[in-house]
Design an enzyme around this catalytic site. Structure first.
Site, PDB file in Angstrom:
ATOM      1  N   LYS A 193       0.869  -1.170  -0.116  1.00  0.00           N
ATOM      2  CA  LYS A 193      -0.198   0.066   0.108  1.00  0.00           C
ATOM      3  C   LYS A 193       1.009   1.341  -0.135  1.00  0.00           C
ATOM      4  O   LYS A 193       0.440   2.327  -0.698  1.00  0.00           O
ATOM      5  CB  LYS A 193      -1.006  -0.118   1.155  1.00  0.00           C
ATOM      6  CG  LYS A 193      -1.990  -0.893   1.052  1.00  0.00           C
ATOM      7  CD  LYS A 193      -2.813  -1.352   2.226  1.00  0.00           C
ATOM      8  CE  LYS A 193      -3.988  -2.596   2.017  1.00  0.00           C
ATOM      9  NZ  LYS A 193      -4.464  -3.237   3.212  1.00  0.00           N
TER      10      LYS A 193
ATOM     11  N   GLN B 179      -5.243  -2.186   9.010  1.00  0.00           N
ATOM     12  CA  GLN B 179      -4.928  -3.637   8.490  1.00  0.00           C
ATOM     13  C   GLN B 179      -5.551  -4.757   9.233  1.00  0.00           C
ATOM     14  O   GLN B 179      -5.295  -4.787  10.514  1.00  0.00           O
ATOM     15  CB  GLN B 179      -3.587  -3.823   8.406  1.00  0.00           C
ATOM     16  CG  GLN B 179      -3.063  -4.869   7.403  1.00  0.00           C
ATOM     17  CD  GLN B 179      -3.369  -4.772   6.153  1.00  0.00           C
ATOM     18  OE1 GLN B 179      -3.163  -3.829   5.389  1.00  0.00           O
ATOM     19  NE2 GLN B 179      -4.159  -6.007   5.445  1.00  0.00           N
TER      20      GLN B 179
ATOM     21  N   ASP C 134     -11.785   1.911   3.240  1.00  0.00           N
ATOM     22  CA  ASP C 134     -12.007   0.710   2.967  1.00  0.00           C
ATOM     23  C   ASP C 134     -13.452   0.500   2.897  1.00  0.00           C
ATOM     24  O   ASP C 134     -14.238  -0.722   2.716  1.00  0.00           O
ATOM     25  CB  ASP C 134     -11.692  -0.223   4.195  1.00  0.00           C
ATOM     26  CG  ASP C 134     -10.126  -0.920   3.861  1.00  0.00           C
ATOM     27  OD1 ASP C 134      -9.995  -1.394   2.790  1.00  0.00           O
ATOM     28  OD2 ASP C 134      -9.592  -1.429   4.834  1.00  0.00           O
TER      29      ASP C 134
END
Ligand code: NAP
Length: 284
Positions: free
Chosen positions: A54, A98, A121
């Site tokens: 990322k 994460q 997300d």
């Protein structure tokens, strides 16, 4: 028939190129560079690789990234406090935690602490709900990446029989909503589905996200189907998907490889969402 490969490497590059141009134009117009904060708790090696990828993607797109690597013992309250700080920080436009998190931290608490406008997300129920009613700010990265791949190859969804195998909140359910939003006729399968092969054989577009290596075999696929393999399984001989690739590719019209398919798209869509988050928060 031998399937056309849906090349996630190439299409994700195109997405990143577009985001890079948009980020540069945005910085020029506003003086602000989009910024993504990525938080990792603990030392799970796979998560560390995802976080590194990322960061690299941000660099390639001209997006700033901030990494917060927290020890495994971090308490839920400490993580919540950091998220609240980042919610208030005007220099941070996207926040990503994460997953998986250590067992003592409740994922739903964390997902709901992130300000929905920074929730790149799209895990917050406000964003999940917006997807449901069709006015989402951000689309969840993996299913959105699948749609971007279909679009890149001009694959029409409207009126098609779409079968999604897997019903997770992360992939299966949002994937079904996105296909439905494009007027697909959508069936969602899961571990209790009776005669799975009978359902998958009906699919014009088959999306598989179950986490079982090579589970979908050629006899489960209709001749000429579009087959999207979301699965990522680590075997001793390397990565493989949920689809038995070679035999299925003989029958399908299009297929995604693993690696080099959906995984690449997921990170590209995260970049797209971060750009969009900056746009929503900074007035030109
Ligand atoms: P998950 O939360 O474990 O969900 C798996 C789903 O598959 C569940 O709905 C489960 O049904 C269903 N399932 C399991 N075995 C089945 C079977 N034998 N027949 C039919 N359905 C079955 O997994 P996930 O997070 O959605 O991830 C799925 C896969 O995608 C994993 O390999 C993951 O690593 C991969 N993934 C890839 C990306 C990417 O960027 N490429 C992103 C996310 C995930 P029940 O609900 O009935 O248990």
């Amino acid at each position: 028939m031998s399937a056309v490969i849906l090349d996630g490497r190439e299409v994700s590059k195109q997405v990143r190129r577009r985001v890079k141009a948009e980020a540069a134009a945005f910085a020029e117009a506003t003086g602000v560079t989009p910024c993504l904060a990525v938080i990792i708790v603990g030392e799970d090696p796979a998560s560390q690789v995802y976080v590194r990828n990322k960061k690299i993607a941000c660099e390639k797109c001209g997006i700033l990234s901030r990494e917060y690597a927290l020890p495994e013992e971090t308490t839920q309250d400490e993580l919540v406090a950091l998220l609240r700080e980042l919610n208030e920080d005007p220099a941070v436009h996207g926040i990503l935690v994460q997953h998986p998190l250590p067992r003592h931290i409740e994922e739903s608490v964390i997902n709901h602490t992130i300000d929905p406008i920074k929730d790149v997300d799209a895990f917050h129920t406000e964003n999940v709900g917006s997807l449901f009613v069709g006015d989402a700010k951000f689309l969840p990265c993996t299913p959105a990446g699948v749609m971007e791949l279909l679009d890149a190859y001009g694959i029409e969804v409207s009126g098609k029989e779409c079968v999604v195998v897997g019903r997770s909140n992360l992939v299966g359910k949002p994937q079904a909503m996105l296909l439905l939003g494009r007027n697909g006729t959508v069936t969602v399968c899961h571990s209790r589905t009776r005669d799975l092969a009978e359902v998958t054989r009906r699919a014009d577009i088959l999306v598989v996200a179950i986490g079982r290596p090579k589970f979908v075999t050629a006899d489960m696929v209709k001749e000429g189907a579009v087959v999207i393999d979301v699965g990522v399984n680590r075997l001793s001989e390397g990565l493989c998907g949920d689809v038995d690739y070679e035999p299925v590719a003989e029958k399908a019209s299009y297929i995604t490889p693993v690696p080099g398919g959906v995984g690449r798209m997921t990170i590209a869509m995260l970049m797209k969402n971060t750009m969009e988050a900056a746009r929503l928060q900074v007035k030109a």
